[in-house]
Design an enzyme around this catalytic site. Structure first.
Site, PDB file in Angstrom:
ATOM      1  N   SER A 107       0.846  -1.192   0.000  1.00  0.00           N
ATOM      2  CA  SER A 107       0.000   0.000   0.000  1.00  0.00           C
ATOM      3  C   SER A 107       0.875   1.233   0.000  1.00  0.00           C
ATOM      4  O   SER A 107       2.042   1.183   0.379  1.00  0.00           O
ATOM      5  CB  SER A 107      -0.923   0.012   1.225  1.00  0.00           C
ATOM      6  OG  SER A 107      -0.163   0.051   2.418  1.00  0.00           O
ATOM      7  N   GLY A 108       0.306   2.355  -0.422  1.00  0.00           N
ATOM      8  CA  GLY A 108       1.035   3.609  -0.424  1.00  0.00           C
ATOM      9  C   GLY A 108       0.576   4.510  -1.538  1.00  0.00           C
ATOM     10  O   GLY A 108      -0.103   4.094  -2.472  1.00  0.00           O
ATOM     11  N   GLY A 109       0.925   5.783  -1.421  1.00  0.00           N
ATOM     12  CA  GLY A 109       0.581   6.728  -2.460  1.00  0.00           C
ATOM     13  C   GLY A 109      -0.915   6.795  -2.687  1.00  0.00           C
ATOM     14  O   GLY A 109      -1.691   7.086  -1.795  1.00  0.00           O
ATOM     15  N   PHE A 110      -1.343   6.472  -3.913  1.00  0.00           N
ATOM     16  CA  PHE A 110      -2.744   6.596  -4.273  1.00  0.00           C
ATOM     17  C   PHE A 110      -3.559   5.347  -3.965  1.00  0.00           C
ATOM     18  O   PHE A 110      -4.768   5.370  -4.085  1.00  0.00           O
ATOM     19  CB  PHE A 110      -2.877   6.908  -5.769  1.00  0.00           C
ATOM     20  CG  PHE A 110      -2.636   8.336  -6.098  1.00  0.00           C
ATOM     21  CD1 PHE A 110      -3.632   9.276  -5.956  1.00  0.00           C
ATOM     22  CD2 PHE A 110      -1.393   8.746  -6.537  1.00  0.00           C
ATOM     23  CE1 PHE A 110      -3.417  10.601  -6.256  1.00  0.00           C
ATOM     24  CE2 PHE A 110      -1.159  10.066  -6.849  1.00  0.00           C
ATOM     25  CZ  PHE A 110      -2.171  11.006  -6.704  1.00  0.00           C
ATOM     26  N   GLY A 111      -2.933   4.220  -3.643  1.00  0.00           N
ATOM     27  CA  GLY A 111      -3.762   3.040  -3.513  1.00  0.00           C
ATOM     28  C   GLY A 111      -3.146   1.875  -2.792  1.00  0.00           C
ATOM     29  O   GLY A 111      -2.101   1.973  -2.157  1.00  0.00           O
ATOM     30  N   LYS A 144      -3.848  -2.717  -8.598  1.00  0.00           N
ATOM     31  CA  LYS A 144      -3.705  -1.508  -7.800  1.00  0.00           C
ATOM     32  C   LYS A 144      -5.045  -0.798  -7.741  1.00  0.00           C
ATOM     33  O   LYS A 144      -5.590  -0.384  -8.759  1.00  0.00           O
ATOM     34  CB  LYS A 144      -2.651  -0.581  -8.411  1.00  0.00           C
ATOM     35  CG  LYS A 144      -2.452   0.712  -7.624  1.00  0.00           C
ATOM     36  CD  LYS A 144      -1.371   1.558  -8.253  1.00  0.00           C
ATOM     37  CE  LYS A 144      -1.194   2.857  -7.484  1.00  0.00           C
ATOM     38  NZ  LYS A 144      -0.156   3.708  -8.097  1.00  0.00           N
ATOM     39  N   ASP A 160       8.058  10.304  -8.969  1.00  0.00           N
ATOM     40  CA  ASP A 160       8.068   9.647  -7.657  1.00  0.00           C
ATOM     41  C   ASP A 160       9.093   8.512  -7.680  1.00  0.00           C
ATOM     42  O   ASP A 160       8.812   7.397  -7.256  1.00  0.00           O
ATOM     43  CB  ASP A 160       6.686   9.126  -7.297  1.00  0.00           C
ATOM     44  CG  ASP A 160       6.554   8.821  -5.804  1.00  0.00           C
ATOM     45  OD1 ASP A 160       7.373   9.345  -5.018  1.00  0.00           O
ATOM     46  OD2 ASP A 160       5.651   8.055  -5.429  1.00  0.00           O
TER      47      ASP A 160
END
Length: 448
Positions: A22-26, A43, A145
């Site tokens: 998990s992380g960022g947008f989703g 994702k 990123d």
């Protein structure tokens, strides 16, 4: 045929869901595609972070960019998922379907592999990231990123650039009206000094700076600015401080001098002085050529070690009580989930309760943490005190994410999904010892 005109991947196509990252947008899941007869990664959008419309726009942007920049060193998009994922209370969602990268990312490699990476592999990783980034920029796409967790690895440890949640078409191909602050995010330890200005608009120089820091991380096998929180990292970057290279300069390795010079040029405070990726490739290709003859042996050594290491976390194949789903059609109600968690806890702690915790091995402690995680997430009250105890084993960025959460349950979820999951039995054993120190009654209850 355009990606979004194809038939979407639906629930009936998938089975054996398992949350893996998990992380960022989703959130990323592993699932078995029944028609393709292969495992895939899915994702999904992070519904709690931003409005659904903004997130859907980000997903469409990411998927479109991924399809546009299909390359040997960029993760391929296989399709778009549309359905109700196996999460209690979740509505219809869309997600990106990609091949499953079983070896994780460079970040996983840095955590899971106990020894320094062989130099042939280090130089190949540096070169392939540069190749992938050169291709992106040639298509007027910024990654925006670039960091170890977004550089995925296939079974042969070849680079696949991923996570285009923050990527965008280069400003050279966009009008100023399309520039938004919402899309200038990224991991702050890899951000150039100019990006901390709220009026900053994305440029290729952003990725080049990030690549310089990433080079340092690949060579050192660790995260830059360890233990520092956002404000301290920001101040360090803005005042010209960069990760130390003095120990690297002492290494008698062919091509190292050129790579050090390259990373320092990439992270120059003046964006105009940073070299384009076409120049970076000339350096990385030459350096890798000095070690190319040893790459097969290096990859074999690392892969064999990863597969044989009992401490290496099998995050793709060992589901936890709350994260493994055989079906998306019958989500368990809350009361049933709690009962299941208690049952798992009671069953899994029988062997632990039969022995003194003083004689428990590192593996026993790690198994205790895994087997009881559903209950630990709900009942651990001293999360930050425990995190402080194991702080040397927790990346500074992960520590900041844990500390930022408001509830103990959320803190524990971040701790488990990040440091505990990726750190293997050594970190889980350290967590067990800290838990026993700060909440002995909880350990005794779960062991009894």
């Amino acid at each position: 045929m355009a990606l979004f005109n194809r038939d979407p991947v639906r629930n009936e196509d998938l089975g054996n869901w398992k949350r893996i990252a998990s992380g960022g947008f989703g959130v990323v899941y592993k699932a078995r595609h029944n028609k393709w007869c292969s495992d895939v990664a899915i994702k999904l959008l992070n519904l709690d972070d931003r409005s659904i419309l903004l997130l859907e726009k980000a997903l469409y942007n990411e998927a479109t960019q991924m399809e546009k920049v299909s390359s040997d060193f960029v993760l391929r998009v296989s399709g778009i998922y549309k359905g109700c994922p196996p999460i209690k209370g979740m509505s219809v969602q869309q997600g990106i379907v990609t091949p499953l990268m079983r070896k994780g990312s460079i970040e996983n490699l840095q955590t899971d592999f106990p020894d320094p990476l062989p130099w042939p592999l280090v130089f190949r990783l540096a070169h392939e990231v540069a190749l992938g980034m050169t291709f992106l920029h040639s298509k007027d796409v910024l990654h925006h990123d670039l960091k170890p967790s977004n550089v995925l690895l296939d079974d042969d440890l070849r680079v696949k650039l991923a996570d285009f949640g923050l990527s965008r078409t280069s400003v050279s191909a966009l009008s100023s009206s399309q520039e938004t602050q919402a899309e200038t995010g990224g991991s702050y330890k890899y951000m150039p000094p100019e990006a901390f200005n709220l009026s900053y608009k994305p440029r290729r120089a952003f990725d080049i700076y990030s690549y310089g820091i990433l080079l340092w991380s690949i060579i050192n096998g660790e995260e830059p600015y360890p233990g520092k929180i956002f404000i301290h990292v920001k101040l360090s970057i803005e005042t010209g401080q960069r990760p130390r290279v003095d120990t690297l300069s002492q290494k008698n390795v062919d091509g190292m001098k050129e790579i050090i010079n390259l990373m320092q040029r990439c992270w120059d405070a003046d964006p105009s002085k940073r070299p384009p990726f076409t120049d970076c490739i000339k350096v990385t290709e030459k350096s890798f050529s000095k070690h190319k003859s040893g790459i097969r042996e290096a990859v074999y050594k690392v892969v064999t070690k990863l597969e044989s290491e009992t401490s290496a976390p099998d995050y793709l194949n060992s589901p936890t009580p709350e994260e493994s789903f055989d079906s998306v059609d019958h989500p368990a109600p809350a009361a049933q989930e709690q009962t299941s968690a208690k049952t798992v806890s009671q069953q899994s702690t029988k062997t632990v309760s039969q022995q003194s915790t003083q004689t428990m091995t590192e593996e026993d402690k790690a198994n205790f943490v895994d087997d009881n995680m559903a209950v630990l997430i709900q009942d651990t009250d001293m999360v930050m005190a425990i995190t402080e105890e194991i702080k040397k084993l927790v990346h500074g960025e992960a520590y900041s994410r844990i500390n930022a959460k408001q509830t103990n349950q959320d803190k524990m979820r971040v701790l488990y999904e990040g440091p505990l999951r990726s750190g293997g039995k050594r970190v889980k054993a350290a967590f067990y010892d800290a838990l026993k120190k700060h909440q002995p009654d909880l350990v005794e209850r779960l062991s009894g």
